[in-house]
Design a protein around this motif. Structure first.
Motif, PDB file in Angstrom:
ATOM      1  N   VAL A  58       0.822  -1.178   0.096  1.00 42.42           N
ATOM      2  CA  VAL A  58      -0.003   0.115   0.053  1.00 42.42           C
ATOM      3  C   VAL A  58       0.948   1.311  -0.067  1.00 42.42           C
ATOM      4  O   VAL A  58       1.709   1.388   0.917  1.00 42.42           O
ATOM      5  N   GLU A  59       0.735   2.093  -1.099  1.00 42.60           N
ATOM      6  CA  GLU A  59       1.714   3.369  -1.263  1.00 42.60           C
ATOM      7  C   GLU A  59       2.911   2.866  -1.007  1.00 42.60           C
ATOM      8  O   GLU A  59       3.697   3.685  -0.409  1.00 42.60           O
ATOM      9  N   GLY A  60       3.630   1.877  -1.708  1.00 41.44           N
ATOM     10  CA  GLY A  60       4.998   1.505  -1.538  1.00 41.44           C
ATOM     11  C   GLY A  60       5.297   0.945  -0.407  1.00 41.44           C
ATOM     12  O   GLY A  60       6.627   0.504  -0.297  1.00 41.44           O
ATOM     13  N   LYS A  61       4.572   0.685   0.591  1.00 42.10           N
ATOM     14  CA  LYS A  61       5.061  -0.087   1.812  1.00 42.10           C
ATOM     15  C   LYS A  61       4.484  -1.458   1.808  1.00 42.10           C
ATOM     16  O   LYS A  61       3.291  -1.587   1.351  1.00 42.10           O
ATOM     17  N   TRP A  62       5.230  -2.340   2.385  1.00 41.06           N
ATOM     18  CA  TRP A  62       4.719  -3.944   2.288  1.00 41.06           C
ATOM     19  C   TRP A  62       4.161  -4.158   3.787  1.00 41.06           C
ATOM     20  O   TRP A  62       4.717  -3.775   4.842  1.00 41.06           O
ATOM     21  N   TYR A  63       3.294  -5.142   3.568  1.00 42.60           N
ATOM     22  CA  TYR A  63       2.470  -5.704   4.869  1.00 42.60           C
ATOM     23  C   TYR A  63       2.443  -7.060   4.790  1.00 42.60           C
ATOM     24  O   TYR A  63       2.415  -7.757   3.505  1.00 42.60           O
ATOM     25  N   TYR A  64       2.117  -7.713   5.766  1.00 43.98           N
ATOM     26  CA  TYR A  64       1.757  -9.330   5.594  1.00 43.98           C
ATOM     27  C   TYR A  64       0.451  -9.364   6.509  1.00 43.98           C
ATOM     28  O   TYR A  64       0.089  -8.597   7.447  1.00 43.98           O
ATOM     29  N   ILE A  83      -5.033 -10.323  10.634  1.00 43.23           N
ATOM     30  CA  ILE A  83      -4.477  -8.841  11.041  1.00 43.23           C
ATOM     31  C   ILE A  83      -3.225  -8.606  10.286  1.00 43.23           C
ATOM     32  O   ILE A  83      -2.340  -9.240   9.820  1.00 43.23           O
ATOM     33  N   HIS A  84      -3.216  -7.214   9.856  1.00 46.83           N
ATOM     34  CA  HIS A  84      -2.257  -6.612   8.863  1.00 46.83           C
ATOM     35  C   HIS A  84      -1.093  -6.165   9.872  1.00 46.83           C
ATOM     36  O   HIS A  84      -1.340  -5.167  10.546  1.00 46.83           O
ATOM     37  N   LEU A  85       0.193  -6.640   9.464  1.00 48.34           N
ATOM     38  CA  LEU A  85       1.241  -6.168  10.107  1.00 48.34           C
ATOM     39  C   LEU A  85       2.264  -5.567   8.958  1.00 48.34           C
ATOM     40  O   LEU A  85       2.584  -6.008   8.202  1.00 48.34           O
ATOM     41  N   GLY A  86       3.085  -4.252   9.518  1.00 47.72           N
ATOM     42  CA  GLY A  86       3.702  -3.675   8.679  1.00 47.72           C
ATOM     43  C   GLY A  86       3.859  -2.137   9.197  1.00 47.72           C
ATOM     44  O   GLY A  86       3.069  -1.822  10.302  1.00 47.72           O
ATOM     45  N   PRO A  87       4.216  -1.296   8.437  1.00 40.48           N
ATOM     46  CA  PRO A  87       4.705  -1.373   7.097  1.00 40.48           C
ATOM     47  C   PRO A  87       6.145  -1.692   7.129  1.00 40.48           C
ATOM     48  O   PRO A  87       6.871  -1.496   7.931  1.00 40.48           O
ATOM     49  N   TYR A  88       6.744  -2.157   5.934  1.00 40.69           N
ATOM     50  CA  TYR A  88       8.151  -2.712   5.903  1.00 40.69           C
ATOM     51  C   TYR A  88       8.698  -2.076   4.338  1.00 40.69           C
ATOM     52  O   TYR A  88       7.775  -1.657   3.341  1.00 40.69           O
ATOM     53  N   GLU A  89       9.610  -1.568   4.303  1.00 37.92           N
ATOM     54  CA  GLU A  89      10.249  -1.061   3.206  1.00 37.92           C
ATOM     55  C   GLU A  89      10.364  -1.879   1.962  1.00 37.92           C
ATOM     56  O   GLU A  89      10.131  -1.169   0.958  1.00 37.92           O
ATOM     57  N   ALA A  90      10.770  -3.163   2.158  1.00 34.73           N
ATOM     58  CA  ALA A  90      10.697  -4.213   1.082  1.00 34.73           C
ATOM     59  C   ALA A  90       9.850  -5.379   1.444  1.00 34.73           C
ATOM     60  O   ALA A  90       9.697  -5.627   2.473  1.00 34.73           O
ATOM     61  N   LEU A  91       9.443  -6.087   0.207  1.00 36.05           N
ATOM     62  CA  LEU A  91       8.788  -7.310   0.293  1.00 36.05           C
ATOM     63  C   LEU A  91       9.594  -8.327   1.162  1.00 36.05           C
ATOM     64  O   LEU A  91       9.192  -9.018   1.997  1.00 36.05           O
ATOM     65  N   GLU A  92      10.985  -8.330   0.911  1.00 36.65           N
ATOM     66  CA  GLU A  92      11.804  -9.209   1.798  1.00 36.65           C
ATOM     67  C   GLU A  92      11.797  -8.995   3.384  1.00 36.65           C
ATOM     68  O   GLU A  92      11.784  -9.717   4.027  1.00 36.65           O
ATOM     69  N   GLU A  93      11.419  -7.931   3.550  1.00 36.75           N
ATOM     70  CA  GLU A  93      11.567  -7.278   5.055  1.00 36.75           C
ATOM     71  C   GLU A  93      10.172  -7.846   5.692  1.00 36.75           C
ATOM     72  O   GLU A  93      10.378  -8.150   6.734  1.00 36.75           O
ATOM     73  N   ALA A  94       9.152  -7.662   4.629  1.00 38.51           N
ATOM     74  CA  ALA A  94       7.960  -8.142   5.163  1.00 38.51           C
ATOM     75  C   ALA A  94       8.127  -9.720   5.645  1.00 38.51           C
ATOM     76  O   ALA A  94       7.399 -10.520   6.397  1.00 38.51           O
TER      77      ALA A  94
END
Length: 65
Positions: free
Chosen positions: A24-30, A36-47
């Motif tokens: 969402v808007e360039g930030k990654w979540y899982y 439950i949505h957790l994040g944001p992360y800068e990159a998919l790998e970080e998520a």
């Protein structure tokens, strides 16, 4: 670490892991099983790393019960 299914989870051979991650808007979540949505992360790998850490936490917490 081996992640096992909970006894009340439906058995399935299909894995929808890709549905767990979204941006969402360039930030990654899982998304957890509990929706439950957790994040944001800068990159998919970080998520992905965040999800692994979350699952490890749950595994340890479950063993303490």
């Amino acid at each position: 670490m081996e992640i096992s299914k909970r006894s009340n989870d439906k058995q399935s051979n299909k894995h929808h892991r890709s549905d767990r991650f979204f941006a969402v808007e360039g930030k990654w979540y899982y998304r957890t099983r509990e929706k439950i949505h957790l994040g944001p992360y800068e990159a998919l790998e970080e998520a992905e790393d965040g999800l692994i850490a979350y699952l490890r936490y749950l595994h340890v917490a479950e063993r303490r019960e």
